[in-house]
Design a protein around this motif. Sequence first.
Motif, PDB file in Angstrom:
ATOM      1  N   HIS A 139      74.959  34.506   4.692  1.00  0.00           N
ATOM      2  CA  HIS A 139      75.790  35.358   3.846  1.00  0.00           C
ATOM      3  C   HIS A 139      75.019  36.588   3.389  1.00  0.00           C
ATOM      4  O   HIS A 139      73.840  36.514   3.064  1.00  0.00           O
ATOM      5  N   LEU A 140      75.693  37.732   3.348  1.00  0.00           N
ATOM      6  CA  LEU A 140      75.173  38.961   2.765  1.00  0.00           C
ATOM      7  C   LEU A 140      76.160  39.431   1.707  1.00  0.00           C
ATOM      8  O   LEU A 140      77.359  39.168   1.806  1.00  0.00           O
ATOM      9  N   THR A 141      75.678  40.165   0.715  1.00  0.00           N
ATOM     10  CA  THR A 141      76.576  40.664  -0.320  1.00  0.00           C
ATOM     11  C   THR A 141      77.173  42.013   0.038  1.00  0.00           C
ATOM     12  O   THR A 141      78.117  42.457  -0.577  1.00  0.00           O
ATOM     13  N   GLY A 142      76.658  42.712   1.037  1.00  0.00           N
ATOM     14  CA  GLY A 142      77.197  44.015   1.430  1.00  0.00           C
ATOM     15  C   GLY A 142      76.871  44.308   2.874  1.00  0.00           C
ATOM     16  O   GLY A 142      76.285  43.496   3.575  1.00  0.00           O
ATOM     17  N   GLY A 143      77.269  45.488   3.339  1.00  0.00           N
ATOM     18  CA  GLY A 143      76.975  45.886   4.703  1.00  0.00           C
ATOM     19  C   GLY A 143      78.232  46.058   5.531  1.00  0.00           C
ATOM     20  O   GLY A 143      79.305  45.603   5.164  1.00  0.00           O
ATOM     21  N   ASP A 144      78.070  46.727   6.661  1.00  0.00           N
ATOM     22  CA  ASP A 144      79.192  46.976   7.556  1.00  0.00           C
ATOM     23  C   ASP A 144      79.209  45.949   8.674  1.00  0.00           C
ATOM     24  O   ASP A 144      78.158  45.502   9.128  1.00  0.00           O
ATOM     25  N   PRO A 145      80.394  45.569   9.155  1.00  0.00           N
ATOM     26  CA  PRO A 145      80.453  44.633  10.272  1.00  0.00           C
ATOM     27  C   PRO A 145      79.867  45.262  11.529  1.00  0.00           C
ATOM     28  O   PRO A 145      79.964  46.463  11.736  1.00  0.00           O
ATOM     29  N   ALA A 146      79.239  44.456  12.349  1.00  0.00           N
ATOM     30  CA  ALA A 146      78.612  44.935  13.576  1.00  0.00           C
ATOM     31  C   ALA A 146      79.350  44.372  14.785  1.00  0.00           C
ATOM     32  O   ALA A 146      79.921  43.292  14.717  1.00  0.00           O
ATOM     33  N   PRO A 147      79.323  45.082  15.901  1.00  0.00           N
ATOM     34  CA  PRO A 147      79.971  44.565  17.105  1.00  0.00           C
ATOM     35  C   PRO A 147      79.196  43.405  17.705  1.00  0.00           C
ATOM     36  O   PRO A 147      78.020  43.208  17.418  1.00  0.00           O
ATOM     37  N   MET A 148      79.857  42.625  18.577  1.00  0.00           N
ATOM     38  CA  MET A 148      79.224  41.454  19.173  1.00  0.00           C
ATOM     39  C   MET A 148      78.436  41.780  20.442  1.00  0.00           C
ATOM     40  O   MET A 148      77.733  40.943  20.952  1.00  0.00           O
ATOM     41  N   ARG A 149      78.559  42.961  20.998  1.00  0.00           N
ATOM     42  CA  ARG A 149      77.843  43.300  22.221  1.00  0.00           C
ATOM     43  C   ARG A 149      76.346  43.338  21.949  1.00  0.00           C
ATOM     44  O   ARG A 149      75.903  43.785  20.911  1.00  0.00           O
ATOM     45  N   GLY A 150      75.560  42.851  22.884  1.00  0.00           N
ATOM     46  CA  GLY A 150      74.117  42.864  22.729  1.00  0.00           C
ATOM     47  C   GLY A 150      73.637  41.883  21.687  1.00  0.00           C
ATOM     48  O   GLY A 150      72.708  42.159  20.941  1.00  0.00           O
ATOM     49  N   THR A 151      74.287  40.702  21.620  1.00  0.00           N
ATOM     50  CA  THR A 151      73.988  39.715  20.586  1.00  0.00           C
ATOM     51  C   THR A 151      73.552  38.395  21.203  1.00  0.00           C
ATOM     52  O   THR A 151      74.151  37.923  22.151  1.00  0.00           O
ATOM     53  N   VAL A 152      72.496  37.822  20.630  1.00  0.00           N
ATOM     54  CA  VAL A 152      72.058  36.474  21.001  1.00  0.00           C
ATOM     55  C   VAL A 152      72.195  35.610  19.742  1.00  0.00           C
ATOM     56  O   VAL A 152      71.882  36.042  18.641  1.00  0.00           O
ATOM     57  N   ALA A 153      72.714  34.396  19.906  1.00  0.00           N
ATOM     58  CA  ALA A 153      72.897  33.497  18.764  1.00  0.00           C
ATOM     59  C   ALA A 153      71.705  32.556  18.652  1.00  0.00           C
ATOM     60  O   ALA A 153      71.031  32.250  19.639  1.00  0.00           O
ATOM     61  N   LEU A 154      71.427  32.118  17.440  1.00  0.00           N
ATOM     62  CA  LEU A 154      70.351  31.167  17.161  1.00  0.00           C
ATOM     63  C   LEU A 154      70.974  30.006  16.398  1.00  0.00           C
ATOM     64  O   LEU A 154      71.496  30.195  15.302  1.00  0.00           O
ATOM     65  N   ASP A 155      70.954  28.796  16.983  1.00  0.00           N
ATOM     66  CA  ASP A 155      71.628  27.671  16.340  1.00  0.00           C
ATOM     67  C   ASP A 155      70.756  27.020  15.264  1.00  0.00           C
ATOM     68  O   ASP A 155      69.622  27.437  15.022  1.00  0.00           O
ATOM     69  N   ALA A 156      71.285  26.009  14.590  1.00  0.00           N
ATOM     70  CA  ALA A 156      70.614  25.369  13.456  1.00  0.00           C
ATOM     71  C   ALA A 156      69.309  24.693  13.864  1.00  0.00           C
ATOM     72  O   ALA A 156      68.420  24.519  13.029  1.00  0.00           O
ATOM     73  N   GLU A 157      69.178  24.316  15.131  1.00  0.00           N
ATOM     74  CA  GLU A 157      67.936  23.676  15.593  1.00  0.00           C
ATOM     75  C   GLU A 157      66.883  24.697  15.995  1.00  0.00           C
ATOM     76  O   GLU A 157      65.770  24.327  16.357  1.00  0.00           O
ATOM     77  N   GLY A 158      67.231  25.985  15.993  1.00  0.00           N
ATOM     78  CA  GLY A 158      66.281  27.028  16.367  1.00  0.00           C
ATOM     79  C   GLY A 158      66.310  27.377  17.841  1.00  0.00           C
ATOM     80  O   GLY A 158      65.420  28.045  18.342  1.00  0.00           O
ATOM     81  N   THR A 159      67.362  26.955  18.547  1.00  0.00           N
ATOM     82  CA  THR A 159      67.493  27.244  19.970  1.00  0.00           C
ATOM     83  C   THR A 159      68.270  28.535  20.165  1.00  0.00           C
ATOM     84  O   THR A 159      69.340  28.710  19.568  1.00  0.00           O
ATOM     85  N   ALA A 160      67.745  29.427  20.989  1.00  0.00           N
ATOM     86  CA  ALA A 160      68.435  30.680  21.286  1.00  0.00           C
ATOM     87  C   ALA A 160      69.567  30.395  22.253  1.00  0.00           C
ATOM     88  O   ALA A 160      69.371  29.756  23.286  1.00  0.00           O
ATOM     89  N   LEU A 161      70.757  30.861  21.918  1.00  0.00           N
ATOM     90  CA  LEU A 161      71.934  30.713  22.769  1.00  0.00           C
ATOM     91  C   LEU A 161      72.200  32.076  23.407  1.00  0.00           C
ATOM     92  O   LEU A 161      72.845  32.941  22.820  1.00  0.00           O
ATOM     93  N   TRP A 162      71.676  32.248  24.600  1.00  0.00           N
ATOM     94  CA  TRP A 162      71.779  33.531  25.299  1.00  0.00           C
ATOM     95  C   TRP A 162      73.189  33.729  25.830  1.00  0.00           C
ATOM     96  O   TRP A 162      73.874  32.774  26.147  1.00  0.00           O
ATOM     97  N   PRO A 163      73.623  34.985  25.972  1.00  0.00           N
ATOM     98  CA  PRO A 163      74.930  35.243  26.591  1.00  0.00           C
ATOM     99  C   PRO A 163      74.948  34.728  28.033  1.00  0.00           C
ATOM    100  O   PRO A 163      73.896  34.513  28.636  1.00  0.00           O
ATOM    101  N   GLU A 164      76.126  34.570  28.573  1.00  0.00           N
ATOM    102  CA  GLU A 164      76.283  34.045  29.930  1.00  0.00           C
ATOM    103  C   GLU A 164      75.509  34.898  30.939  1.00  0.00           C
ATOM    104  O   GLU A 164      75.575  36.123  30.921  1.00  0.00           O
TER     105      GLU A 164
END
Length: 127
Positions: A44-69
């Motif tokens: 959570h953040l208290t402010g800021g602008d939304p960002a697009p999803m392009r060029g994004t890698v996710a990091l799950d709760a176990e610390g594993t990087a979820l790379w795009p397809e």
Amino acid sequence: MRRFARRRSEPTIALINVVFLLLTFFLVAGAIGARPPAGLQLAHLTGGDPAPMRGTVALDAEGTALWPEGVADAAGFVATLPTDTAGTARILPDRAAPAAALVALARALRAAGAQEVRILAEREGDE
């Protein structure tokens, strides 16, 4: 001599065609858009602008990087960054992700050639 009266076309048919085309467009466009992995609880953040999803890698709760397809590592990810983002890589971390994994991923992206690394979060009240 007979005069043939020209029938006016029904405007409802044109409206149905337009609605059908719009429906098809939004179905296709919605399927193309990237979505975060299921079950990812964003920080959570208290402010800021939304960002697009392009060029994004996710990091799950176990610390594993979820790379795009089609991407297997940081170098492959940086190589696929869109040219309009000027080499900006974005990390979408789970709020329970270990800080050490987040820092390690950011360092790996920088070492692979990302000009900038940004961490994405949801704004307060967006749930």
